[in-house]
Write a protein that holds these residues in place. Structure first.
Motif, short mmCIF file in Angstrom:
data_model
loop_
_atom_site.label_atom_id
_atom_site.label_comp_id
_atom_site.label_asym_id
_atom_site.label_seq_id
_atom_site.Cartn_x
_atom_site.Cartn_y
_atom_site.Cartn_z
N SER A 8 9.22 -15.07 0.17
CA SER A 8 9.13 -13.79 -0.52
C SER A 8 10.29 -12.88 -0.12
N THR A 9 10.36 -11.76 -0.82
CA THR A 9 11.42 -10.79 -0.61
C THR A 9 10.89 -9.61 0.20
N MET A 10 11.68 -9.16 1.15
CA MET A 10 11.35 -7.97 1.92
C MET A 10 11.64 -6.78 1.02
N THR A 11 10.60 -6.06 0.59
CA THR A 11 10.78 -4.97 -0.37
C THR A 11 10.60 -3.60 0.27
N GLU A 12 11.10 -2.59 -0.41
CA GLU A 12 10.94 -1.21 0.06
C GLU A 12 9.46 -0.87 0.19
N GLU A 13 8.65 -1.29 -0.78
CA GLU A 13 7.22 -0.99 -0.76
C GLU A 13 6.54 -1.60 0.46
N LEU A 14 6.88 -2.84 0.75
CA LEU A 14 6.30 -3.53 1.90
C LEU A 14 6.68 -2.81 3.19
N ILE A 15 7.94 -2.44 3.31
CA ILE A 15 8.44 -1.77 4.52
C ILE A 15 7.75 -0.42 4.72
N LEU A 16 7.68 0.38 3.66
CA LEU A 16 7.08 1.71 3.78
C LEU A 16 5.60 1.62 4.11
N ALA A 17 4.91 0.64 3.53
CA ALA A 17 3.49 0.48 3.81
C ALA A 17 3.27 0.06 5.26
N ARG A 18 4.08 -0.87 5.75
CA ARG A 18 3.92 -1.38 7.11
C ARG A 18 4.35 -0.35 8.15
N ALA A 19 5.43 0.38 7.87
CA ALA A 19 5.96 1.33 8.85
C ALA A 19 5.25 2.69 8.78
N LYS A 20 4.47 2.89 7.72
CA LYS A 20 3.73 4.15 7.53
C LYS A 20 4.64 5.37 7.55
N VAL A 21 5.73 5.28 6.80
CA VAL A 21 6.66 6.40 6.64
C VAL A 21 6.92 6.59 5.15
N ASP A 22 7.57 7.70 4.80
CA ASP A 22 7.79 8.00 3.39
C ASP A 22 9.18 7.65 2.88
N SER A 23 10.07 7.26 3.76
CA SER A 23 11.39 6.86 3.29
C SER A 23 12.01 5.83 4.24
N LEU A 24 12.87 4.99 3.68
CA LEU A 24 13.49 3.94 4.49
C LEU A 24 14.34 4.53 5.62
N ALA A 25 14.86 5.72 5.42
CA ALA A 25 15.68 6.37 6.46
C ALA A 25 14.86 6.70 7.70
N ASN A 26 13.54 6.78 7.55
CA ASN A 26 12.67 7.13 8.68
C ASN A 26 12.13 5.91 9.42
N VAL A 27 12.48 4.72 8.97
CA VAL A 27 11.98 3.50 9.61
C VAL A 27 12.80 3.21 10.85
N ARG A 28 12.15 3.24 12.03
CA ARG A 28 12.83 2.94 13.29
C ARG A 28 12.33 1.63 13.90
N ASN A 29 11.06 1.33 13.64
CA ASN A 29 10.42 0.15 14.22
C ASN A 29 9.64 -0.55 13.12
N LEU A 30 9.86 -1.85 12.96
CA LEU A 30 9.20 -2.57 11.87
C LEU A 30 8.81 -3.97 12.32
N ASN A 31 7.57 -4.33 12.04
CA ASN A 31 7.08 -5.67 12.36
C ASN A 31 6.60 -6.33 11.07
N LEU A 32 7.34 -7.35 10.63
CA LEU A 32 6.95 -8.12 9.45
C LEU A 32 6.86 -9.59 9.84
N TRP A 33 6.21 -9.83 10.95
CA TRP A 33 6.01 -11.17 11.49
C TRP A 33 5.17 -12.00 10.51
N GLY A 34 5.59 -13.24 10.26
CA GLY A 34 4.78 -14.18 9.49
C GLY A 34 4.50 -13.79 8.06
N ASN A 35 5.52 -13.34 7.32
CA ASN A 35 5.33 -12.94 5.93
C ASN A 35 6.06 -13.85 4.94
N ASP A 36 6.56 -15.00 5.41
CA ASP A 36 7.24 -15.96 4.54
C ASP A 36 8.47 -15.35 3.85
#
Length: 99
Positions: A8-36
């Motif tokens: 699968s593709t790492m998407t903006e929606e997936l990142i924002l949902a997992r990081a619980k922030v409102d913009s990609l600029a605010n993402v400092r820590n991200l865990n997308l372990w085991g998402n194919d």
């Protein structure tokens, strides 16, 4: 036995949902372990990411990680990176301490 055909593709929606922030600029820590995940091209928009865990995915290239200048910790255990030459893309990440 589960067959893995395409990742699968790492998407903006997936990142924002997992990081619980409102913009990609605010993402400092991200865990997308085991998402194919195999496509991480969105990393070019994560300019402030510092800790990134992408273990157990299907990433084959480190090229997109070169766009993350603040990256300090990168976890990539159990991916599809077979060529150590891919480490070339990480050479300018001066904050990178954990790989």
């Amino acid at each position: 036995v589960m067959m893995r055909t395409s990742g699968s593709t790492m998407t903006e929606e997936l990142i924002l949902a997992r990081a619980k922030v409102d913009s990609l600029a605010n993402v400092r820590n991200l865990n997308l372990w085991g998402n194919d995940i195999h496509d991480v091209s969105v990393l070019s928009r994560l300019k402030n990411i510092e800790v990134l865990s992408l273990s157990v995915n299907r990433i084959a290239s480190l090229k997109d990680f070169a766009q993350c200048p603040r990256l300090a910790e990168l976890y990539l255990r159990k991916n599809d990176i077979v060529n150590l030459g891919e480490l070339y893309y990480l050479q300018n990440l001066t904050n990178l301490r954990v790989l």
